[in-house]
Design an enzyme around this catalytic site. Structure first.
Site, PDB file in Angstrom:
ATOM      1  N   GLU A 186       0.802  -1.226   0.000  1.00 27.40           N
ATOM      2  CA  GLU A 186       0.000   0.000   0.000  1.00 27.40           C
ATOM      3  C   GLU A 186       0.838   1.281   0.000  1.00 27.40           C
ATOM      4  O   GLU A 186       0.853   2.048   0.966  1.00 27.40           O
ATOM      5  CB  GLU A 186      -0.940   0.012   1.202  1.00 27.40           C
ATOM      6  CG  GLU A 186      -1.948  -1.112   1.205  1.00 27.40           C
ATOM      7  CD  GLU A 186      -2.941  -1.033   2.344  1.00 27.40           C
ATOM      8  OE1 GLU A 186      -4.000  -1.668   2.241  1.00 27.40           O
ATOM      9  OE2 GLU A 186      -2.674  -0.319   3.341  1.00 27.40           O
ATOM     10  N   GLU A 377      -5.654  -8.290   1.043  1.00 27.51           N
ATOM     11  CA  GLU A 377      -6.177  -7.881   2.349  1.00 27.51           C
ATOM     12  C   GLU A 377      -7.665  -7.582   2.215  1.00 27.51           C
ATOM     13  O   GLU A 377      -8.091  -6.931   1.261  1.00 27.51           O
ATOM     14  CB  GLU A 377      -5.486  -6.631   2.906  1.00 27.51           C
ATOM     15  CG  GLU A 377      -4.108  -6.855   3.469  1.00 27.51           C
ATOM     16  CD  GLU A 377      -3.543  -5.608   4.138  1.00 27.51           C
ATOM     17  OE1 GLU A 377      -4.338  -4.736   4.585  1.00 27.51           O
ATOM     18  OE2 GLU A 377      -2.308  -5.485   4.214  1.00 27.51           O
TER      19      GLU A 377
END
Length: 492
Positions: A186, A377
């Site tokens: 991320e 995720e």
């Protein structure tokens, strides 16, 4: 918490019977995993030669983390990883994603390797394989060595080479057994929250630092991919992960809100994806990026930012509603909180909107030459309560079922989605929120380190162990209870 929880509407919950799909609907080669990150679980912050990270430093700042909490012990995964992997195996998972702590392997960020630190990841990989869990290694999950931050960290262009060298240290040692690799976790979060908003490590609030860090992370995700590919076997799969949110305008049809939504999408969902594909930065939607190009972009960077990843990790938790704002000049947009909109939300304040997973998979799959997608995720934090030796987390179980339904919907629409990793296996240190939000399928008592499998984890176990049936009550399949000492649900 009991099944009769009231923070979500009753209509959100699926019936008590299993959902109208089974594991078999996803196909025999689908990856079923859970994910974790080094700083959030390992602890052992000064043991066996490990150096400090920017998160060790950040958590010492007064007011930086709720209740002044930190990850120095966390869930003690460094010492208890065998226990947690036993739980993952008993749950029926086929894959386990974790990150290596950069300062545990290279205490100074560069130079001499800490053999004892690298030995830990060697043992961790073997422990996964012994349990028939495929290891997925994330090279960088936010724990930059403090020694490199002292040199400018992500705002220093040298970080591109530092990251590539670190990736190769891991590949040299683990590449003979690890088939799945992710370069960055991320990047928009660690550069945005860490360098523009100042709410994550290293705690900077400076537009120039953000743009520099963002450009260097874009280069590093590609250079890290090339560094891995140069050393790993041809069979290895190299990816990277992106945070993303399905974005909708606060007032559909309102010109300013619609334009703000497009700008927010360019920043939050497209910024790191499109350069890797050779499309460059989305400057048309974000004119402020011209400053990035003028100050930090060098000749040849357009090519250096490109890399042909084998897969993208899609990390989605919610949707966001966007409205025009004259006070945020980078994107001229703001996000309307779920609480203010009066919609169901998690402990993180994120709207419960599982359809967001489907929408983002569809958005990324629409790129020409998009690689395979993996949900690396997905999860939800709710206020779990342990009572009578059990944790009845009906909300998380419902969220998990709904999320899997959206992934299956994408696959049935022909999208190449190869896996789902729940965030997370055990409760952990949730960055600036400390230990308050709980995302785990397994409850952790942070005082005693006792593990208790939540009802969501038990449901997931049953779903994964009955590949050909409608669920635990179906005629096919076999029951696979947690082995001792997990049969009662807890272990210290």
């Amino acid at each position: 918490m009991t099944d009769a929880t009231s923070s979500l509407p009753a209509a959100f919950f699926p019936p008590s019977a299993p959902p109208n799909f089974t594991r078999a609907d996803f196909g025999p080669d689908f990856h079923w995993g859970a994910a974790a990150a080094a700083y959030q679980v390992e602890g052992a912050w000064q043991l066996q030669g490990k150096g400090p990270s920017i998160w060790d430093d950040f958590t010492r700042r007064k007011g930086a983390v709720r209740r002044g909490e930190h990850g120095r012990v966390a869930t003690d995964f460094y010492h208890r990883h065998a226990t947690d992997l036993d739980l993952a195996q008993a749950m029926g998972l086929t894959d386990f994603r974790f990150s290596a702590a950069w300062p545990r392997v290279l205490p100074a960020g560069v130079g001499a390797v800490n053999r004892r630190g690298l030995d830990f990841y060697d043992r961790l990989v073997d422990a996964c394989l012994e349990r028939e869990l495929r290891p997925w290694v994330t090279v960088y999950h936010w724990d930059l060595p403090s020694a490199l931050q002292a040199k400018g960290g992500w705002a220093n262009r040298s970080v591109v080479g530092w990251l590539a060298d670190y990736a190769q240290v891991l590949a040299h040692r683990l590449g003979d057994r690890v088939q799945h690799w992710m370069v960055l976790n991320e990047p928009m979060v660690f550069v945005g929250a860490g360098h523009l908003l100042g709410v994550h490590a290293p705690g900077r609030r400076h537009l120039g630092a953000f743009l520099a860090a963002a450009h260097h992370a874009t280069l590093a995700q590609a250079e890290g991919g090339r560094a891995l590919r140069a050393l790993l076997p041809a069979t290895a799969r190299i990816g990277t992960t992106f945070s993303c949110s399905y974005l909708t305008p606060h007032r559909p049809g309102h010109a300013r809100d619609e334009a703000a939504t497009r700008r927010a999408d360019a920043l939050l969902n497209r910024f790191f994806v499109e350069p890797a594909l050779g499309l460059g930065y989305p400057v048309a939607e974000l004119p402020a990026l011209r400053w990035l190009l003028e100050r930090y972009h060098r000749p040849g960077d357009e090519q250096r930012m490109q890399f042909d990843f084998d897969f993208w990790g899609i990390q989605n938790y919610t949707r966001e509603v966007v409205k025009f704002s004259p006070w945020l000049p980078l994107q001229w947009a703001t996000l309307v909180p779920a609480k203010r909109r009066g919609v169901p939300h998690t402990d993180m304040g994120w709207e419960v909107y599982p359809e967001s997973i489907y929408e983002m998979l569809k958005q990324y799959a629409a790129y020409p030459n998009a690689p395979q997608l993996v949900v690396t995720e997905s999860g939800a934090a709710f206020p779990d309560v342990k009572a009578g030796g059990a944790v009845a987390d009906a909300e998380r179980r419902a969220y998990l079922q709904a999320a899997l339904g959206q992934v299956l919907r994408a696959r049935r629409d022909g999208l190449d989605v190869a896996g789902y990793f729940a965030w997370t296996l055990t409760d952990n240190f949730e960055w600036a929120e400390g230990y308050g939000p709980r995302f785990g399928l397994v409850h952790v008592d942070y005082q005693t380190q006792e593990r208790t499998v939540k009802s969501s984890g038990l449901w997931y176990r049953d779903f994964l162990r009955w590949p050909g049936a409608a669920g635990p009550s179906g005629a096919e399949g076999r029951r696979a209870d947690f082995p001792e000492p997990f049969a009662a649900g807890s272990v210290g």
